[in-house]
Design an enzyme around this catalytic site. Structure first.
Site, short mmCIF file in Angstrom:
data_model
loop_
_atom_site.label_atom_id
_atom_site.label_comp_id
_atom_site.label_asym_id
_atom_site.label_seq_id
_atom_site.Cartn_x
_atom_site.Cartn_y
_atom_site.Cartn_z
N LYS A 112 0.83 -1.11 -0.17
CA LYS A 112 0.02 0.11 -0.05
C LYS A 112 0.83 1.33 -0.15
CE LYS A 112 -4.33 -1.80 2.14
NZ LYS A 112 -5.26 -1.63 2.97
N LYS A 195 -5.48 -10.52 -7.02
CA LYS A 195 -6.52 -10.71 -5.91
C LYS A 195 -7.59 -9.61 -6.69
CE LYS A 195 -5.95 -8.10 -2.00
NZ LYS A 195 -5.72 -7.71 -0.71
N LYS A 198 -11.02 -3.77 -4.11
CA LYS A 198 -11.61 -2.25 -4.04
C LYS A 198 -11.05 -1.34 -5.24
CE LYS A 198 -11.43 -2.13 0.37
NZ LYS A 198 -12.02 -2.75 1.75
P1 TYM Z 1 -10.83 -5.82 4.09
O1 TYM Z 1 -11.71 -4.67 4.60
O2 TYM Z 1 -9.80 -5.44 3.20
O3 TYM Z 1 -11.45 -7.06 3.74
C1 TYM Z 1 -12.64 -7.85 4.51
C2 TYM Z 1 -12.33 -9.10 4.38
O4 TYM Z 1 -12.36 -9.75 2.90
C3 TYM Z 1 -11.28 -10.46 2.78
N1 TYM Z 1 -10.80 -10.35 1.12
C4 TYM Z 1 -10.70 -11.29 0.34
N2 TYM Z 1 -11.02 -12.64 0.50
C5 TYM Z 1 -10.77 -13.59 -0.67
N3 TYM Z 1 -10.48 -12.86 -2.00
C6 TYM Z 1 -10.39 -11.82 -2.08
N4 TYM Z 1 -10.07 -10.94 -3.33
C7 TYM Z 1 -10.36 -10.62 -0.82
N5 TYM Z 1 -10.32 -9.47 -0.61
C8 TYM Z 1 -10.57 -9.27 0.59
C9 TYM Z 1 -10.38 -9.95 3.63
O5 TYM Z 1 -8.99 -10.92 3.86
C10 TYM Z 1 -10.87 -9.64 4.81
O6 TYM Z 1 -11.04 -10.91 5.46
N6 TYM Z 1 -7.51 -5.57 7.82
C11 TYM Z 1 -8.67 -6.13 7.46
C12 TYM Z 1 -9.84 -5.58 8.50
C13 TYM Z 1 -9.57 -5.70 9.90
C14 TYM Z 1 -9.83 -7.21 10.54
C15 TYM Z 1 -9.62 -6.95 11.81
C16 TYM Z 1 -9.90 -8.49 10.07
C17 TYM Z 1 -9.38 -4.89 10.88
N7 TYM Z 1 -9.43 -5.48 12.00
C18 TYM Z 1 -9.68 -7.79 12.88
C19 TYM Z 1 -10.13 -9.39 11.14
C20 TYM Z 1 -9.83 -9.14 12.43
C21 TYM Z 1 -9.03 -5.68 6.10
O7 TYM Z 1 -8.49 -4.62 5.68
O8 TYM Z 1 -9.98 -6.23 5.40
#
Ligand code: TYM
Length: 329
Positions: A112, A195, A198
Site C-alpha cells: 500500500k 486478487k 476495491k
Molecule cells: P478488508 O476490509 O480489506 O477485507 C475484508 C475481508 O475480505 C477479505 N478479502 C478477500 N478474500 C478473498 N479474496 C479476495 N480477493 C479478498 N479481498 C478481501 C479479507 O481477507 C478480509 O477478511 N485488515 C482487515 C480488516 C480488519 C480485521 C480486523 C479483520 C481490521 N481489524 C480484525 C479481522 C480481524 C481488512 O483490511 O479487511
C-alpha cells in the site's frame, strides 16, 4: 462457545465477492456455533484520507450489507470500531510490544505504501496491523475468519499475544486464523492472477453494483485460448476463478461442475454464473435498500452492539492494564 472476531473496512460503496467468499460467508455460518463479534473498522479506514460524509454513509452501507447477508444482531455483536475506545487503548500496549522492523515487514503495508511512496504514507497505515491485533485480542477471540491476504496480520497478532503472555503471565487468547482454502483468494475478473480488490474497479464484482453492469463484467471476464472448462489455477486462472464463483453461487462443487460443463463453452459458464450471481444479489440489494431507508434504526442496532462490545473489550483492557502494572483508578 468459542469466540469469533472479524472486521471489514467501510472504504467502498459496496463489498465485492472477494470479501463475501473470503470472509463474510464464514461470518454468517459461524454464528451457529460460536459467540461472534463483527466490526466495521472505521478507525482502519482513516489510515488513508476519507471524506467525512462519505465515510459516514459507507459505514452505514457496510452495516446494512452485513445485516442483509445474514448477520443477526440477536446472535452477533455487530458494532462500529470507533465506538469502542478500548481498541485504541489496547492498540497502544500492542505497539509497545511490536518491533519497528517487525511492523516494517508487513507486506500489505509495503504494497500500500509503495503506491504513494512510503514517506507520504500515514504512520497509521504503518501501525494498522497492530490495531488489528488489538481488535482481535480485546475479545479473546479463538477464531478469526478472513481471506488469505490477512494471514500475515494474524501471525503478528498471535506473536503479540504470546509475547504479552510470556512477559506478563497468561492473559491473552492466541487466535487461530480461519481461512477456507477454496475461497481464500478470489481473483480479479480482468486480471485473474491478481486478487480482486476495491482498487481494481474494472475487475471486481460488487454486491451492490447495478446487476446489468455485473453481468457485463462476468461476460467479459478474461479466460484463456483453450476451450476446456477445467479447474487449473496455474494454467487456467480465469476459468478456475469463474468455477470457484459458480460453485459458491450454485452450491455445486467444482469437480461436479467440471463434469456438468463437459462439451460446453466459456459462454455457457459465464452465462450461468451471471444468472446465479444476479439471483443472489437482487434480493440482497432490496434488503440493503430497506435497511438504509431507516438509518436511525441502523444506528440504534450499531449502538446496542457498541455497548456490548465495550463491556467485553473494557474487561480485557482492565486485566491487561493490571498485569502491566498500571494503577487502578
Ligand atoms: P478488508 O476490509 O480489506 O477485507 C475484508 C475481508 O475480505 C477479505 N478479502 C478477500 N478474500 C478473498 N479474496 C479476495 N480477493 C479478498 N479481498 C478481501 C479479507 O481477507 C478480509 O477478511 N485488515 C482487515 C480488516 C480488519 C480485521 C480486523 C479483520 C481490521 N481489524 C480484525 C479481522 C480481524 C481488512 O483490511 O479487511
Amino acid at each position: 462457545r468459542p469466540r469469533v472476531l472479524s472486521g471489514i473496512q467501510p472504504t467502498a460503496d459496496s463489498f465485492h465477492v472477494g470479501n463475501y467468499l473470503g470472509a463474510l460467508r464464514q461470518w454468517v455460518d459461524l454464528q451457529a456455533t460460536h459467540e461472534t463479534f463483527y466490526t466495521v473498522v472505521d478507525l482502519h479506514a482513516i489510515t488513508v484520507e476519507q471524506d467525512p460524509a462519505l465515510l459516514r454513509r459507507r459505514t452505514r452501507v457496510a452495516a446494512a450489507q452485513l445485516l442483509a447477508l445474514g448477520i443477526e444482531p440477536e446472535r452477533s455483536t455487530l458494532f462500529v470500531q470507533s465506538q469502542v475506545p478500548a481498541h485504541n487503548q489496547l492498540g497502544w500496549v500492542m505497539e509497545c510490544l511490536t518491533g519497528f522492523g517487525e511492523a516494517g515487514r508487513m507486506t500489505q503495508f509495503k504494497d500500500k505504501s509503495a503506491k504513494g511512496g512510503a514517506d507520504r504514507s500515514s504512520v497509521g497505515l504503518f501501525t494498522y496491523p497492530i490495531l488489528q491485533a488489538a481488535d482481535i485480542l480485546a475479545y479473546a477471540a479463538d477464531v478469526v475468519p478472513v481471506g488469505e491476504d490477512q494471514r500475515q496480520h494474524l501471525e503478528l497478532t498471535r506473536n503479540l499475544a504470546q509475547r504479552f503472555n510470556s512477559r506478563y503471565g497468561a492473559t491473552l487468547t492466541v487466535p487461530e486464523p480461519y481461512i477456507l482454502k477454496a475461497t481464500a483468494k478470489i481473483y480479479d475478473l480482468t486480471e485473474p492472477t491478481v486478487k480482486m480488490s476495491k482498487s481494481s474497479p474494472g475487475g471486481a464484482l460488487d454486491l451492490l453494483a447495478d446487476v446489468k453492469a455485473s453481468v457485463k463484467r462476468i461476460k467479459s471476464a478474461v479466460t484463456d485460448a483453450e476451450r476446456e472448462i477445467r479447474f487449473d489455477e496455474t494454467n487456467k486462472p480465469g476459468v478456475s476463478n469463474l468455477l470457484t464463483l459458480l460453485s459458491v453461487f450454485t452450491g455445486r462443487d467444482v469437480p461436479q461442475l467440471e463434469l456438468d460443463y463437459q462439451g460446453k463453452g466459456y459462454g455457457d459458464l459465464k452465462g450461468d454464473l451471471a444468472n446465479a450471481f444476479a439471483a443472489f444479489v437482487e434480493p440482497l440489494q432490496q434488503q440493503v435498500t430497506g435497511y438504509l431507508d431507516d438509518p436511525a434504526e441502523l444506528d440504534r442496532i450499531l449502538a446496542v452492539g457498541g455497548a456490548r462490545a465495550r463491556e467485553v473489550a473494557d474487561g480485557t483492557l482492565a486485566t491487561v492494564y493490571d498485569r502491566i502494572g498500571f494503577l487502578r483508578g
